[in-house]
Every structure is written in structure tokens, then in C-alpha cells.
Write a protein that holds these residues in place. Structure first.
Motif, PDB file in Angstrom:
ATOM      1  N   ASP A   1      67.834  24.615   8.372  1.00  0.00           N
ATOM      2  CA  ASP A   1      67.308  23.736   9.428  1.00  0.00           C
ATOM      3  C   ASP A   1      67.628  22.269   9.134  1.00  0.00           C
ATOM      4  O   ASP A   1      67.994  21.513  10.032  1.00  0.00           O
ATOM      5  CB  ASP A   1      65.802  23.912   9.590  1.00  0.00           C
ATOM      6  CG  ASP A   1      65.430  25.269  10.158  1.00  0.00           C
ATOM      7  OD1 ASP A   1      66.311  25.957  10.707  1.00  0.00           O
ATOM      8  OD2 ASP A   1      64.238  25.634  10.032  1.00  0.00           O
ATOM      9  N   ARG A   2      67.480  21.877   7.878  1.00  0.00           N
ATOM     10  CA  ARG A   2      67.775  20.486   7.483  1.00  0.00           C
ATOM     11  C   ARG A   2      69.252  20.162   7.691  1.00  0.00           C
ATOM     12  O   ARG A   2      69.609  19.103   8.185  1.00  0.00           O
ATOM     13  CB  ARG A   2      67.364  20.250   6.039  1.00  0.00           C
ATOM     14  CG  ARG A   2      67.657  18.859   5.556  1.00  0.00           C
ATOM     15  CD  ARG A   2      67.006  18.584   4.210  1.00  0.00           C
ATOM     16  NE  ARG A   2      67.524  17.405   3.574  1.00  0.00           N
ATOM     17  CZ  ARG A   2      67.265  16.162   3.938  1.00  0.00           C
ATOM     18  NH1 ARG A   2      66.480  15.927   4.961  1.00  0.00           N
ATOM     19  NH2 ARG A   2      67.786  15.138   3.289  1.00  0.00           N
TER      20      ARG A   2
ATOM     21  N   TYR B   1      69.864  19.714  11.344  1.00  0.00           N
ATOM     22  CA  TYR B   1      69.284  18.431  11.776  1.00  0.00           C
ATOM     23  C   TYR B   1      70.179  17.252  11.375  1.00  0.00           C
ATOM     24  O   TYR B   1      70.453  16.366  12.179  1.00  0.00           O
ATOM     25  CB  TYR B   1      67.897  18.282  11.170  1.00  0.00           C
ATOM     26  CG  TYR B   1      67.285  16.922  11.392  1.00  0.00           C
ATOM     27  CD1 TYR B   1      66.742  16.573  12.606  1.00  0.00           C
ATOM     28  CD2 TYR B   1      67.272  15.964  10.369  1.00  0.00           C
ATOM     29  CE1 TYR B   1      66.179  15.320  12.827  1.00  0.00           C
ATOM     30  CE2 TYR B   1      66.707  14.709  10.569  1.00  0.00           C
ATOM     31  CZ  TYR B   1      66.171  14.394  11.789  1.00  0.00           C
ATOM     32  OH  TYR B   1      65.634  13.158  11.984  1.00  0.00           O
TER      33      TYR B   1
ATOM     34  N   GLU C   1      73.396  17.237  13.478  1.00  0.00           N
ATOM     35  CA  GLU C   1      73.165  16.808  14.865  1.00  0.00           C
ATOM     36  C   GLU C   1      72.987  15.291  14.953  1.00  0.00           C
ATOM     37  O   GLU C   1      73.385  14.679  15.936  1.00  0.00           O
ATOM     38  CB  GLU C   1      71.921  17.491  15.433  1.00  0.00           C
ATOM     39  CG  GLU C   1      72.132  18.958  15.736  1.00  0.00           C
ATOM     40  CD  GLU C   1      70.850  19.634  16.176  1.00  0.00           C
ATOM     41  OE1 GLU C   1      69.814  18.948  16.302  1.00  0.00           O
ATOM     42  OE2 GLU C   1      70.889  20.853  16.398  1.00  0.00           O
ATOM     43  N   ASN C   2      72.391  14.680  13.955  1.00  0.00           N
ATOM     44  CA  ASN C   2      72.144  13.250  13.987  1.00  0.00           C
ATOM     45  C   ASN C   2      73.346  12.414  13.559  1.00  0.00           C
ATOM     46  O   ASN C   2      73.304  11.195  13.657  1.00  0.00           O
ATOM     47  CB  ASN C   2      70.918  12.895  13.127  1.00  0.00           C
ATOM     48  CG  ASN C   2      69.645  13.361  13.791  1.00  0.00           C
ATOM     49  OD1 ASN C   2      69.573  13.452  14.994  1.00  0.00           O
ATOM     50  ND2 ASN C   2      68.657  13.670  12.998  1.00  0.00           N
TER      51      ASN C   2
END
Length: 69
Positions: free
Chosen positions: A59-60, A63, A66-67
Motif C-alpha cells: 500500500d505504501r 501511495y 501515485e504521488n
């Protein structure tokens, strides 16, 4: 600005800006600390074969990717 210096309203706004900048700095530092502890927890969990830690790491990674965009 008057000939006698800054108005009371200008002084109040400057103090509020100073307080808010200090608060943002504090929150950024706390967030960095939290991220550090979280990454340490993930690392320890992965060393011990935790599937939950693997999920958090995945998940990290998503994230962070995506950023970047």
C-alpha cells in the motif's frame, strides 16, 4: 500602513501567520516521525513473515508511486 507603523489588524495577522507557520512545521516533523516508526514496523514485520506488513508495504509503495506523478 499608516505613518505611525503597522495597524493593529496587520500586527494580529502577522502574529497569526507566525503561529500557523510554526504549527505547520511541527506537524511536518510529527508526520516524518510517524512515517519513520511505521516503516520500522513494516520492516520488522516483514522480517518475521507478517502478511499484514507485506500488505502495508504494498500500500505504501502504491501511495508513493501515485504521488510522484
Amino acid at each position: 500602513m499608516s505613518i505611525f507603523g503597522k495597524s493593529k489588524r496587520e500586527q494580529e495577522l502577522e502574529m497569526e501567520n507566525f503561529r500557523l507557520r510554526r504549527r505547520v512545521k511541527d506537524l511536518v516533523e510529527r508526520s516524518d516521525d510517524k512515517d519513520s516508526f511505521f516503516c520500522e514496523m513494516i520492516s520488522d514485520g516483514l522480517r518475521h513473515g507478517s502478511s499484514l506488513a507485506a500488505k502495508h508495504m504494498s500500500d505504501r509503495k502504491k501511495y508513493l508511486n501515485e504521488n510522484k506523478k
